[in-house]
Design a protein around this motif. Structure first.
Motif, PDB file in Angstrom:
ATOM      1  N   ILE A 119      -3.638  -4.372  -4.808  1.00  0.00           N
ATOM      2  CA  ILE A 119      -3.873  -5.169  -3.602  1.00  0.00           C
ATOM      3  C   ILE A 119      -5.279  -5.751  -3.705  1.00  0.00           C
ATOM      4  CG2 ILE A 119      -4.053  -5.126  -1.083  1.00  0.00           C
ATOM      5  CD1 ILE A 119      -2.145  -2.669  -1.176  1.00  0.00           C
TER       6      ILE A 119
ATOM      7  N   CYS B  28      -6.959   0.195  -6.987  1.00  0.00           N
ATOM      8  CA  CYS B  28      -5.688   0.183  -6.248  1.00  0.00           C
ATOM      9  C   CYS B  28      -4.491   0.212  -7.213  1.00  0.00           C
ATOM     10  CB  CYS B  28      -5.588  -1.047  -5.349  1.00  0.00           C
ATOM     11  SG  CYS B  28      -4.009  -1.100  -4.462  1.00  0.00           S
ATOM     12  N   PRO B  29      -3.633   1.222  -7.092  1.00  0.00           N
ATOM     13  CA  PRO B  29      -2.521   1.358  -8.028  1.00  0.00           C
ATOM     14  C   PRO B  29      -1.488   0.243  -7.899  1.00  0.00           C
ATOM     15  CG  PRO B  29      -2.319   2.963  -6.260  1.00  0.00           C
ATOM     16  CD  PRO B  29      -3.670   2.331  -6.118  1.00  0.00           C
ATOM     17  N   VAL B  30      -1.451  -0.459  -6.754  1.00  0.00           N
ATOM     18  CA  VAL B  30      -0.502  -1.553  -6.594  1.00  0.00           C
ATOM     19  C   VAL B  30      -1.230  -2.899  -6.495  1.00  0.00           C
ATOM     20  CG1 VAL B  30       1.454  -0.244  -5.708  1.00  0.00           C
ATOM     21  CG2 VAL B  30      -0.348  -0.956  -4.145  1.00  0.00           C
TER      22      VAL B  30
ATOM     23  N   ILE C 269      -7.870  -6.494  -2.071  1.00  0.00           N
ATOM     24  CA  ILE C 269      -8.456  -6.259  -0.750  1.00  0.00           C
ATOM     25  C   ILE C 269      -9.594  -7.242  -0.430  1.00  0.00           C
ATOM     26  CG2 ILE C 269      -9.642  -4.551   0.714  1.00  0.00           C
ATOM     27  CD1 ILE C 269      -7.950  -2.386  -0.643  1.00  0.00           C
TER      28      ILE C 269
ATOM     29  N   CYS D  25       0.824  -1.221   0.000  1.00  0.00           N
ATOM     30  CA  CYS D  25       0.000   0.000   0.000  1.00  0.00           C
ATOM     31  C   CYS D  25       0.852   1.264   0.000  1.00  0.00           C
ATOM     32  CB  CYS D  25      -0.909   0.000   1.218  1.00  0.00           C
ATOM     33  SG  CYS D  25      -1.869   1.514   1.391  1.00  0.00           S
ATOM     34  N   ILE D  26       0.520   2.182  -0.894  1.00  0.00           N
ATOM     35  CA  ILE D  26       1.237   3.465  -0.942  1.00  0.00           C
ATOM     36  C   ILE D  26       0.364   4.597  -0.400  1.00  0.00           C
ATOM     37  CG2 ILE D  26       2.840   2.797  -2.762  1.00  0.00           C
ATOM     38  CD1 ILE D  26       1.044   4.201  -4.800  1.00  0.00           C
ATOM     39  N   ARG D  27      -0.702   4.231   0.335  1.00  0.00           N
ATOM     40  CA  ARG D  27      -1.528   5.219   1.054  1.00  0.00           C
ATOM     41  C   ARG D  27      -2.089   6.299   0.130  1.00  0.00           C
ATOM     42  NH1 ARG D  27      -0.221   1.541   4.144  1.00  0.00           N
ATOM     43  NH2 ARG D  27       1.230   1.745   5.882  1.00  0.00           N
ATOM     44  N   CYS D  28      -2.562   5.864  -1.034  1.00  0.00           N
ATOM     45  CA  CYS D  28      -3.096   6.859  -1.963  1.00  0.00           C
ATOM     46  C   CYS D  28      -4.518   7.252  -1.611  1.00  0.00           C
ATOM     47  CB  CYS D  28      -3.041   6.315  -3.388  1.00  0.00           C
ATOM     48  SG  CYS D  28      -4.276   5.050  -3.720  1.00  0.00           S
ATOM     49  N   SER D  29      -5.234   6.355  -0.948  1.00  0.00           N
ATOM     50  CA  SER D  29      -6.612   6.522  -0.505  1.00  0.00           C
ATOM     51  C   SER D  29      -7.659   6.368  -1.602  1.00  0.00           C
ATOM     52  CB  SER D  29      -6.822   7.830   0.266  1.00  0.00           C
ATOM     53  OG  SER D  29      -6.744   8.947  -0.574  1.00  0.00           O
ATOM     54  N   ALA D  30      -7.269   5.910  -2.771  1.00  0.00           N
ATOM     55  CA  ALA D  30      -8.258   5.681  -3.823  1.00  0.00           C
ATOM     56  C   ALA D  30      -9.327   4.674  -3.382  1.00  0.00           C
ATOM     57  CB  ALA D  30      -7.569   5.180  -5.093  1.00  0.00           C
ATOM     58  N   CYS D  31      -8.912   3.684  -2.591  1.00  0.00           N
ATOM     59  CA  CYS D  31      -9.875   2.655  -2.182  1.00  0.00           C
ATOM     60  C   CYS D  31     -10.924   3.228  -1.231  1.00  0.00           C
ATOM     61  CB  CYS D  31      -9.174   1.452  -1.572  1.00  0.00           C
ATOM     62  SG  CYS D  31      -8.130   1.804  -0.139  1.00  0.00           S
TER      63      CYS D  31
ATOM     64  N   ILE E 182      -8.522  -0.342   2.994  1.00  0.00           N
ATOM     65  CA  ILE E 182      -7.162  -0.729   3.380  1.00  0.00           C
ATOM     66  C   ILE E 182      -7.079  -0.876   4.897  1.00  0.00           C
ATOM     67  CG2 ILE E 182      -6.314   1.692   3.313  1.00  0.00           C
ATOM     68  CD1 ILE E 182      -4.281  -1.534   2.677  1.00  0.00           C
TER      69      ILE E 182
END
Ligand code: SF4
Lengths: 497, 201
Positions: free
Chosen positions: A384, A380-382, A386, A318-324, A347
């Motif tokens: 994950i 999620c850009p990476v 979830i 997680c890169i903490r982008c907050s899109a989720c 997340i």
């Protein structure tokens, strides 16, 4: 403290309170929809977005799978570049390291860049306990700190506050901790931002010690990266004589070139911009420029626990982008506080149990705070997954509590199971329809919809039919929207059209 | 002071990492990040994207550069880094000014290391002509001279050119926040005005 908001009730209870707060829901809906739309626009610009996601997931996964090697490389590179590396097993140890550095310089205050890791370890409270004031300098964090409030969103922590509330907080509280808000303060965002600029500038100019996190730590070059918008990050990273960065061990990427997919993925996913206004990178000490004493605290605090989980390990990408958060139908309705952690939303529902385990009631309820609709994975850009981790964590909750005495009423997992059913039912208007018909309650339920009204004037579903009934026994829920999230998603291609 | 407990913590954290990953193969195939097709209108794209952030872009030639910069500075007090290689009347050359001294100066003029077309970003590596990080942070207006030849297509091109050993500042428009009701406001703590002077000939 390990990142739970002290005394927070379990998710279903907290969610119920949040659902009743009309202002909160209105602010949240506006905010999540706005960011969601911006994100969709700039993501659509990138032709190979899916390939970019695969590359980003690969970079992070590769770094995690060989983490010990990369951490040692990072430590060596940082040390060569003049930084001092510290290791912290847990929150307490990390806080003690930062406090000792500040004390050594005789500082009674530090300026801080917004950082999830320092929130997670409760650094501000720990510093306060030893007589050091920690000033949050991100505008939203400042609003939260002055309002003696809790953050509710990773990216825009004051998402639950509107402009009138922000004006009130500034007028009432700024004077007590520094330069007061001007008398003619209006609720124009530009005017409020101007007041924050004046208030914080005197703190930046005199600060001896800066505290930051890092979005990425590049192992082979010993480079830390901070991504931000306002310039408060640059202030904290540049002006003080001493800089301490608290970095979760999962922030490592192997090489300098690995930053490429990450710096393309993060701003578009996060603020919905092609690039955020400011990104700072630094490798240790630069003679004659910026802090001449640089410390890096490498933090575990449960990350190795998550790393050992074969299904859950991916959450550390997680890169903490907050899109989720912004696409989550559950988050949109209840907001960040209901999750009881600095990591809310989808997340948070997986990361908190992975970092801490599921023995406490609050954390054990989180994997149920989802309808498993899958929107979080899509954005999620990476990459994950979830939903899969949620399901796996639900199993972990059941396993961990198998030995508990047979369900008492109100025990967390009984409630959690009901919450799961409620979320599942609620996520889909059709499913709600089936549930109503199946239980033969349709007429009564619809009658209740028209009779019950929430404080904001919105119709409420008084009682869920079918498996959700236990959950709604003592609760009001908003009536399902005319178009469900899934229908909206299908119709608009995830907000792209 | 943390050497003794830190040593214990270091070994313990690394030990936990190793045991968490025992039996996990470190080999992961990392697919290469895709690159967009090459295009020949990079400078136009760069201009358009920088302007998208509500920054000012002025195109000029080497011959007119001094005039254009002088107009961009106007009557403001101005600081420049050593090695700017451009005569700006009345400019103070930074020789280690304090934050408080810089706070009393309106404007800073620098060069840049790289421009990124796709994202409308300028990157400073704080070498000669760019100066210490603080001088492009405290004054309220930043006039940044970018040579058209410095403009690259996208983030990976910039990463290849930049030296990670140097401190880098990536600037995409003026300082901004959207923290109050998601309303974008230009200018919080960094320079509230960004003026990019693009030199081509
Ligand atoms: S899980 Fe993915 S989408 Fe959610 S905050 Fe982390 S990186 Fe962003």
């Amino acid at each position: 403290m390990s990142g739970t908001f002290v005394g927070m009730p379990a998710f279903p209870t907290a969610a119920r309170a949040a659902l009743g707060d009309t202002q909160l829901r209105r602010n949240l809906a506006h905010a999540t929809h706005t960011i969601r739309d911006k994100r969709a626009r700039v993501v659509a610009e990138v032709e190979d977005w899916e390939e970019l996601r695969l590359a980003g997931a690969g970079v992070k996964e590769a770094a995690l799978r060989d983490l010990a090697t990369h951490l040692e490389t990072l430590e060596a590179a940082l040390t060569r570049a003049g930084a001092t590396v510290h290791w912290a097993r847990d929150a307490e140890e990390a806080c003690a390291i930062v406090a000792a550095i500040a004390k050594r310089h005789g500082a009674d205050e530090v300026v801080k860049v917004k950082s999830m890791a320092t929130q997670e370890i409760g650094l501000n409270e720990a510093l306060e306990a030893v007589g050091i004031a920690a000033w949050e300098t991100d505008l939203a964090e400042l609003i939260v700190q002055l309002g003696e409030d809790l953050p509710s969103h990773i990216l825009v922590p004051a998402i639950h506050r509107n402009r009138a509330e922000v004006r009130e907080i500034f007028r009432r509280r700024m004077g007590a901790v520094g330069r007061p808000a001007p008398d003619d303060l209006t609720d124009e965002p530009a005017v409020l931002a101007g007041a924050a600029r004046e208030h914080l500038r005197e703190k930046f100019l005199r600060a001896k010690v800066g505290v930051s996190g890092a979005n990425f730590a590049v192992a082979d070059t010993g480079t830390l990266v901070v991504v931000e918008s306002e310039g408060n990050g640059r202030m904290c990273l540049t002006l003080p004589e001493v800089l301490v960065s608290v970095v979760g061990i999962e922030k490592v990427v192997a090489t300098w070139s690995d930053l490429d997919p990450m710096l393309r993925l993060l701003p578009r996913s996060s603020t919905g911009e092609r690039m955020n206004p400011y990104t700072s990178t630094w490798s240790g000490v630069t003679p004659g420029d910026g802090p001449q004493e640089v410390h890096v605290v490498l933090l575990d605090n449960g990350r190795t626990r998550a790393l050992a989980d074969d299904v859950g390990r991916q959450a550390l990408r997680c890169i903490r982008c907050s899109a989720c958060l912004n696409v989550c139908p559950v988050y949109e309705r209840v907001g960040g506080h209901a999750y009881g952690s600095v990591y809310p939303g989808p997340i948070g529902a997986i990361l908190n149990p992975l970092l801490r385990g599921v023995s406490d009631e609050q954390t054990a309820s989180l994997p149920y705070a989802s309808s498993l609709c899958g929107a979080c994975f899509e954005v999620c850009p990476v990459r994950i997954d979830i939903p899969s981790v949620l399901v796996d964590q639900r199993a972990a909750v059941v396993d961990a509590h198998r030995g508990d005495r047979i369900p008492r009423r109100g025990s967390h997992w009984q409630e959690a199971v009901a919450m799961r059913a409620a979320a599942w039912t609620f996520s889909d208007a059709r499913r709600l329809g089936w549930a109503e018909r199946a239980s033969g309650l349709a007429g009564r339920v619809l009658g209740r919809f028209s009779r019950t009204t929430l404080p904001g004037g919105r119709a409420a579903a008084g009682r869920l039919p079918g498996p959700g009934a236990a959950w709604t026994g003592a609760r009001d829920l908003p009536a399902p929207p005319p178009e469900s999230f899934r229908e909206w998603w299908d119709r608009t291609d995830g907000g792209r059209s | 002071m943390t050497s003794t407990p830190g040593g214990g913590a270091r070994d313990e954290v690394l030990g936990r990492v190793r045991s968490a990953l025992s039996g996990v193969s470190p080999a992961v195939e990392v697919p290469p990040a895709p690159r967009a097709a090459a295009r020949d209108d990079l400078v136009d794209l760069f201009t358009e994207r920088v302007e998208d952030y509500r920054a000012v872009v002025t195109a000029t030639t080497r011959a007119d550069l001094a005039d254009v910069v002088a107009r961009a500075v106007g009557a403001a007090t101005v600081v420049v880094p050593a090695g700017l290689d451009l005569d700006i009347p009345g400019a103070v050359v930074d020789d280690g000014l304090t934050a408080a001294e810089l706070d009393a100066i309106d404007c800073v003029v620098t060069r840049a290391a790289v421009g990124i077309a796709e994202t409308g970003t300028i990157v400073l590596d704080h070498g000669p002509g760019q100066g210490r990080r603080i001088i492009t942070l405290v004054p309220d207006r930043h006039v940044c001279i970018v040579d058209a030849a410095q403009v690259v297509a996208d983030v990976p091109d910039a990463i290849e050119l930049l030296d990670p050993a140097r401190p880098l500042t990536w600037v995409s428009g003026p300082s901004a926040t959207s923290d109050i009701e998601l309303d974008r406001v230009e200018g919080v703590h960094g320079p509230r005005t960004l003026h990019v002077v693009l030199v081509a000939d």
